[in-house]
Design an enzyme around this catalytic site. Structure first.
Site, PDB file in Angstrom:
ATOM      1  N   TYR A  27      -4.403   0.378  17.659  1.00 58.54           N
ATOM      2  CA  TYR A  27      -3.768  -0.807  17.101  1.00 58.54           C
ATOM      3  C   TYR A  27      -4.396  -2.078  17.672  1.00 58.54           C
ATOM      4  O   TYR A  27      -4.671  -2.170  18.867  1.00 58.54           O
ATOM      5  CB  TYR A  27      -2.264  -0.799  17.404  1.00 58.54           C
ATOM      6  CG  TYR A  27      -1.521   0.282  16.656  1.00 58.54           C
ATOM      7  CD1 TYR A  27      -1.302   0.177  15.287  1.00 58.54           C
ATOM      8  CD2 TYR A  27      -1.072   1.423  17.306  1.00 58.54           C
ATOM      9  CE1 TYR A  27      -0.631   1.173  14.590  1.00 58.54           C
ATOM     10  CE2 TYR A  27      -0.400   2.423  16.621  1.00 58.54           C
ATOM     11  CZ  TYR A  27      -0.187   2.291  15.263  1.00 58.54           C
ATOM     12  OH  TYR A  27       0.460   3.278  14.572  1.00 58.54           O
ATOM     13  N   LYS A  52       0.855  -1.193   0.000  1.00 56.90           N
ATOM     14  CA  LYS A  52       0.000   0.000   0.000  1.00 56.90           C
ATOM     15  C   LYS A  52       0.884   1.234   0.000  1.00 56.90           C
ATOM     16  O   LYS A  52       1.781   1.368   0.825  1.00 56.90           O
ATOM     17  CB  LYS A  52      -0.922   0.005   1.216  1.00 56.90           C
ATOM     18  CG  LYS A  52      -1.922   1.159   1.221  1.00 56.90           C
ATOM     19  CD  LYS A  52      -2.938   1.009   2.343  1.00 56.90           C
ATOM     20  CE  LYS A  52      -2.346   1.370   3.680  1.00 56.90           C
ATOM     21  NZ  LYS A  52      -2.038   2.822   3.807  1.00 56.90           N
ATOM     22  N   ASP A 109     -14.454  12.926  -4.082  1.00 52.53           N
ATOM     23  CA  ASP A 109     -15.016  14.070  -4.793  1.00 52.53           C
ATOM     24  C   ASP A 109     -16.071  13.591  -5.773  1.00 52.53           C
ATOM     25  O   ASP A 109     -16.361  12.391  -5.863  1.00 52.53           O
ATOM     26  CB  ASP A 109     -13.907  14.844  -5.511  1.00 52.53           C
ATOM     27  CG  ASP A 109     -14.130  16.343  -5.517  1.00 52.53           C
ATOM     28  OD1 ASP A 109     -15.294  16.747  -5.759  1.00 52.53           O
ATOM     29  OD2 ASP A 109     -13.179  17.097  -5.275  1.00 52.53           O
ATOM     30  N   HIS A 141       1.290   5.677  -0.461  1.00 52.22           N
ATOM     31  CA  HIS A 141       0.738   7.033  -0.454  1.00 52.22           C
ATOM     32  C   HIS A 141       1.667   7.841  -1.359  1.00 52.22           C
ATOM     33  O   HIS A 141       2.603   8.490  -0.895  1.00 52.22           O
ATOM     34  CB  HIS A 141       0.725   7.623   0.956  1.00 52.22           C
ATOM     35  CG  HIS A 141      -0.461   7.230   1.766  1.00 52.22           C
ATOM     36  ND1 HIS A 141      -0.368   6.561   2.969  1.00 52.22           N
ATOM     37  CD2 HIS A 141      -1.787   7.418   1.549  1.00 52.22           C
ATOM     38  CE1 HIS A 141      -1.578   6.348   3.456  1.00 52.22           C
ATOM     39  NE2 HIS A 141      -2.449   6.856   2.616  1.00 52.22           N
ATOM     40  N   LYS A 161      -7.757   7.466  -1.354  1.00 44.48           N
ATOM     41  CA  LYS A 161      -8.976   7.907  -0.660  1.00 44.48           C
ATOM     42  C   LYS A 161      -9.704   9.000  -1.437  1.00 44.48           C
ATOM     43  O   LYS A 161      -9.942  10.104  -0.943  1.00 44.48           O
ATOM     44  CB  LYS A 161      -8.663   8.385   0.755  1.00 44.48           C
ATOM     45  CG  LYS A 161      -8.112   7.306   1.685  1.00 44.48           C
ATOM     46  CD  LYS A 161      -7.977   7.845   3.108  1.00 44.48           C
ATOM     47  CE  LYS A 161      -7.464   6.762   4.067  1.00 44.48           C
ATOM     48  NZ  LYS A 161      -6.047   6.453   3.822  1.00 44.48           N
TER      49      LYS A 161
END
Length: 488
Positions: free
Chosen positions: A441, A290, A326, A292, A323
């Site tokens: 967590y 994953k 819009d 960003h 994420k």
């Protein structure tokens, strides 16, 4: 003022009766956190208010530890109920003690294990009650992460529901002071319990036994129980892959089956070189990476090219955690264009359902023809978030209506029984806790076995580790073991 302590040793039978009298052991009908009803409830936290009982319990635990064939140099109580027990043992017998934190401090040494120890030293784990053995195992794993060896554990009460066998399969020998059957016998002889009450408990134990392949539910006191309700069918990864029509979910489940991994690493680093180095090291252990991409300070298109090559080399998929949130026309351009061109290289992206179905339709218009997929954010792990309740239910409905493109959820637990939809849970570490910014967590066992999620997403537990590859291996094993525990 507390009553003076009797110097004569309390017999085990008398100790059991005292535990019953102070309501550390209760019988009746108790609804557990899992939703099932149990005829027995054991909560030994109350004994901290009864020093004599606390001391006697600790002495029996020490006696049980003398049966260990392995010489231990320190001991560690499972937080939190067993901490005072371990403290009593340590002070009485001059035994060095370690403390396992449930969360790391965000200042100072940031250690998960407090106390002085030597690498490779052997430690005895102390626990109050064992059902599944998962709490003992979590503490043992935390100790092993700090290069501390665990071969034995002592417990006051073994509920005889499979915990000892599970721990043995992990190389840990459990030494118990008392079994639940022994406790029932003593309470019946002393006329604390009637025959029908005894039979109810024995029946409950018999119906809730498990082994290393069975499902586990956790109650509010930290104890664990197997559900006595008939379990829903759990499909393995290969079966679920055959049920998927979306090529991305099918491929991901096939990778999970082949690599025996449900681990996604969150590579939240700020330079391309650091991310690529990390991914190359942990790649053999993960099913997903994953990213960003917008936090990278030196991004160039070469980064995504090299990341894609690593995905092919190590057989994992790429999940860009964008994420999107819009209107459809805007996310269409954000997904397909700009400097990142996410749809060209990310197998999976994600979106909030706040804007409505338009956000899915905009992404789908780009991604569907490229064999891409989306997961919707149905729940979050941060304190105070609003992704819950009706929001989560509406998100599930959207996913079901766009199942050609939406393959699952970011969530905290299973939201639907549809085997083609994947549940991915962030905020996972080997020990439970919370950081200074409100990130909660939870453990792989809690996420996969108890909550029914499919994929654990781990960030700092790997990226901040001294050896990220070894940390990834540990998470891979913990996650896959939790997956296997769902099957009878």
């Amino acid at each position: 003022m507390a009553a003076p302590m009797n110097n004569m040793r309390m017999s085990l039978e008398d100790l059991i009766i005292r535990l019953y009298d102070v309501q550390a052991v209760k019988f009746g009908t108790f609804k557990l956190k899992s939703g099932i009803e149990s005829p027995v409830y054991i909560d030994l936290r109350v004994i901290v208010s009864y020093p004599e009982i606390l001391v006697r319990v600790s002495e029996y635990l020490w006696d049980a530890s003398q049966n260990c064939s392995n010489n231990f140099k320190s001991l560690c109580g499972v937080p939190y109920t067993a901490l005072p027990l371990a403290t009593c043992i340590a002070t009485k017998h001059h035994m060095p003690m370690l403390i396992r934190r449930k969360e790391a401090k965000d200042y100072g040494t940031k250690r998960m294990i407090e106390g002085h120890y030597e690498p490779g030293e052997r430690c005895l784990v102390v626990e109050d009650v064992v059902t599944s053995g998962s709490s003992v195992l979590e503490t043992a794993q935390a100790l092993k992460t700090a290069d501390i060896d665990v071969r034995d554990a002592v417990v006051l009460l073994d509920r005889e529901q499979g915990g000892a066998q599970m721990l043995k399969s992990e190389g840990i020998h459990l030494h118990s002071v008392c079994t639940l059957s022994k406790m029932l016998d003593v309470l019946q002889t002393s006329e604390r319990l009637s025959g029908p009450d005894i039979e109810r408990v024995r029946e409950f134990i018999a119906e809730n036994k498990f082994n290393a392949m069975s499902g586990i539910k956790r109650n509010g006191s930290g104890d664990t129980h197997c559900s006595h309700k008939k379990a829903k069918k759990v499909h393995n990864y290969a079966d679920r892959a055959s049920l998927c029509t979306n090529p991305v979910s099918k491929q991901l489940l096939q990778i999970m089956e082949t690599k025996k991994s449900n681990l996604a690493v969150s590579a939240d680093l700020t330079s391309c070189g650091e991310v690529l180095e990390l991914v190359n090291r942990v790649g053999p252990h993960v099913c997903l990476v994953k990213t960003h991409v917008d936090i990278l300070e030196d991004f160039t298109p070469e980064f995504t090219k090299r990341l894609t090559e690593l995905a092919q080399k190590h057989n994992f998929l790429i999940f860009e955690d964008r994420k999107f949130a819009d209107i459809g026309s805007t996310v269409l351009n954000q997904y397909s264009g700009g400097m990142y061109r996410i749809s060209d290289w990310a197998n999976i992206t994600n979106a909030h359902s706040v804007p409505g179905e338009g956000v899915i339709q905009g992404l789908k218009q780009v991604g569907l023809s490229k064999n891409r997929a989306c997961v919707l954010i149905a729940e979050m792990s941060s304190t105070g978030n609003l992704a819950k309740g009706d929001y989560s239910s509406a998100t599930v409905k959207m996913a079901e209506e766009h199942s050609d493109f939406v393959i699952g959820f970011i969530c905290q637990s299973r939201l639907t029984s549809d085997p083609s939809l994947l549940h991915m849970t962030p905020g996972v570490q080997l020990t439970e806790g919370q950081d200074s910014l409100g990130q909660n967590y939870i453990t792989p066992t809690e996420v996969i076995t108890n909550r029914g999620s499919d994929i654990i997403i781990v960030g700092r537990g790997i990226t901040k580790a001294t050896d990220p590859a070894e940390a990834a291996r540990q998470y891979q094993e913990a996650g896959y073991r939790a997956y296997l525990a769902q099957f009878e």
